[in-house]
Write a protein that holds these residues in place. Structure first.
Motif, PDB file in Angstrom:
ATOM      1  N   LEU A  10      61.725  20.511  74.904  1.00 37.22           N
ATOM      2  CA  LEU A  10      60.473  20.362  75.649  1.00 37.22           C
ATOM      3  C   LEU A  10      60.392  19.012  76.334  1.00 37.22           C
ATOM      4  O   LEU A  10      59.985  18.902  77.491  1.00 37.22           O
ATOM      5  CB  LEU A  10      59.284  20.543  74.711  1.00 37.22           C
ATOM      6  CG  LEU A  10      59.082  21.961  74.158  1.00 37.22           C
ATOM      7  CD1 LEU A  10      57.992  21.942  73.091  1.00 37.22           C
ATOM      8  CD2 LEU A  10      58.725  22.928  75.263  1.00 37.22           C
ATOM      9  N   GLU A  28      55.818  25.941  82.614  1.00 38.35           N
ATOM     10  CA  GLU A  28      56.387  24.722  82.052  1.00 38.35           C
ATOM     11  C   GLU A  28      55.619  24.337  80.793  1.00 38.35           C
ATOM     12  O   GLU A  28      54.423  24.603  80.661  1.00 38.35           O
ATOM     13  CB  GLU A  28      56.332  23.589  83.066  1.00 38.35           C
ATOM     14  CG  GLU A  28      57.060  22.344  82.564  1.00 38.35           C
ATOM     15  CD  GLU A  28      57.161  21.264  83.624  1.00 38.35           C
ATOM     16  OE1 GLU A  28      57.654  20.184  83.287  1.00 38.35           O
ATOM     17  OE2 GLU A  28      56.746  21.518  84.761  1.00 38.35           O
ATOM     18  N   LYS A  29      56.293  23.687  79.860  1.00 38.23           N
ATOM     19  CA  LYS A  29      55.698  23.394  78.557  1.00 38.23           C
ATOM     20  C   LYS A  29      55.638  21.893  78.293  1.00 38.23           C
ATOM     21  O   LYS A  29      56.553  21.160  78.639  1.00 38.23           O
ATOM     22  CB  LYS A  29      56.502  24.085  77.453  1.00 38.23           C
ATOM     23  CG  LYS A  29      56.537  25.609  77.589  1.00 38.23           C
ATOM     24  CD  LYS A  29      57.396  26.245  76.520  1.00 38.23           C
ATOM     25  CE  LYS A  29      57.444  27.754  76.699  1.00 38.23           C
ATOM     26  NZ  LYS A  29      58.301  28.399  75.666  1.00 38.23           N
ATOM     27  N   CYS A  62      45.592  21.063  80.662  1.00 44.11           N
ATOM     28  CA  CYS A  62      46.829  21.850  80.728  1.00 44.11           C
ATOM     29  C   CYS A  62      46.629  23.102  81.578  1.00 44.11           C
ATOM     30  O   CYS A  62      47.500  23.478  82.369  1.00 44.11           O
ATOM     31  CB  CYS A  62      47.280  22.224  79.323  1.00 44.11           C
ATOM     32  SG  CYS A  62      47.883  20.814  78.350  1.00 44.11           S
ATOM     33  N   GLU A  68      51.935  25.154  79.913  1.00 49.18           N
ATOM     34  CA  GLU A  68      51.686  25.646  78.561  1.00 49.18           C
ATOM     35  C   GLU A  68      51.799  24.470  77.586  1.00 49.18           C
ATOM     36  O   GLU A  68      52.845  23.825  77.507  1.00 49.18           O
ATOM     37  CB  GLU A  68      52.703  26.723  78.190  1.00 49.18           C
ATOM     38  CG  GLU A  68      52.517  27.282  76.784  1.00 49.18           C
ATOM     39  CD  GLU A  68      53.592  28.285  76.408  1.00 49.18           C
ATOM     40  OE1 GLU A  68      53.791  28.490  75.190  1.00 49.18           O
ATOM     41  OE2 GLU A  68      54.235  28.834  77.323  1.00 49.18           O
ATOM     42  N   CYS A  69      50.725  24.179  76.861  1.00 49.71           N
ATOM     43  CA  CYS A  69      50.721  23.038  75.956  1.00 49.71           C
ATOM     44  C   CYS A  69      50.622  23.471  74.505  1.00 49.71           C
ATOM     45  O   CYS A  69      49.869  24.388  74.165  1.00 49.71           O
ATOM     46  CB  CYS A  69      49.560  22.102  76.278  1.00 49.71           C
ATOM     47  SG  CYS A  69      49.786  21.181  77.818  1.00 49.71           S
ATOM     48  N   THR A  70      51.379  22.791  73.666  1.00 49.83           N
ATOM     49  CA  THR A  70      51.256  22.940  72.221  1.00 49.83           C
ATOM     50  C   THR A  70      50.881  21.577  71.657  1.00 49.83           C
ATOM     51  O   THR A  70      51.063  20.547  72.309  1.00 49.83           O
ATOM     52  CB  THR A  70      52.564  23.428  71.591  1.00 49.83           C
ATOM     53  OG1 THR A  70      53.634  22.550  71.972  1.00 49.83           O
ATOM     54  CG2 THR A  70      52.901  24.839  72.039  1.00 49.83           C
TER      55      THR A  70
END
Length: 262
Positions: A10, A28-29, A62, A68-70
């Protein structure tokens, strides 16, 4: 470990997009680091979910950036080293933008700005939120914060006791082990509304020291990743303009925490 490999991938993807100099593509992350121990801004609940103003703002940003966020949690004292070590791509954790921190990381524009304040037990004989009134008193603060730095600079006649998290100083003042605490006025006000905060009262806010308190809370990224910081800044402006920021603000606070307009 698989998780470590995933984070490395990532981080590499984020760096690649920055060097490419193009807008972030759909899908995209990014990995967002936060503390998870600073309610109402960020808090790790018993079921493992992250809640709070920081978390909701990060999700909105985001979404605005179409990435895409974690989220991962990190103890406050190690949060900047963890960012530099690429354990995550950005910090959204009520981190004040200060000159000292700018030597290590880059920042977005602010996404909120509130002053420090003092809380004392309800039966305290301390009547003013001033250095003179707190002289000789045992003052609690979370370590490695602008608030502990403020106390060290402006309350030199107080005895300062530092804590890894705000939960620990709250426990000590509730049990009479310290005379007062210093922290963000919103954090303290929200705590006093809770069952755990019935011990204490807000004494008042403190004059802001621009050098110590900085420019407000911003989103930190690794040094040199200014393109990512700029994208966060643009997203902050966008959610301020489209009403999403105000919607999140109203969920947590009865007033605008953004502060004076830039």
């Amino acid at each position: 470990m698989q998780i470590s490999k995933r984070l490395a991938v990532l981080a590499s993807a984020a760096v690649f997009s920055l060097f490419a100099g193009v807008a972030m593509a759909d899908g995209e992350k990014l990995v967002i680091g936060t503390e998870g121990a600073y309610p109402p801004f960020n808090n790790l609940e018993a079921d493992g979910t992250l809640t709070g103003f920081d978390v909701d703002i990060a999700k909105a940003l985001c979404e605005e950036m179409k990435v895409e966020c974690t989220f991962v949690t990190q103890d406050w004292d190690g949060i900047i080293p963890a960012l530099i070590a690429k354990k995550f791509d950005a910090i959204v954790a009520s981190m004040s933008i200060t000159a000292e921190r700018k030597e290590k990381v880059d920042f977005s524009k602010k996404y909120y700005n509130t002053p420090p304040a003092i809380v004392v037990p309800k039966d305290s004989e301390i009547t003013e939120a001033t250095a003179a009134a707190l002289a000789g008193k045992l003052l609690g603060a979370q370590s490695s914060t602008t608030h502990s730095n403020y106390a060290e600079a402006h309350m030199k006649d107080s005895e300062l006791k530092l804590y890894p998290t705000s939960d620990e100083y709250k426990l000590d003042i509730a049990n009479g082990r310290i005379d007062a605490v210093i922290d963000d006025v919103v954090v303290l006000s929200e705590w006093l509304k809770s069952d755990d905060g019935t011990c204490c009262k807000l004494l008042g806010t403190l004059p802001v020291d621009p050098v110590i308190n900085g420019e407000g809370a911003g989103i930190a990224v690794r040094k040199g990743e200014t393109a990512l910081a700029d994208r966060f800044s643009a997203a902050i402006a966008a959610i301020r303009a489209n009403g999403k920021y105000q919607e999140i603000n109203a969920k947590y606070f009865p007033f605008d925490v953004y502060g004076d307009s830039d």
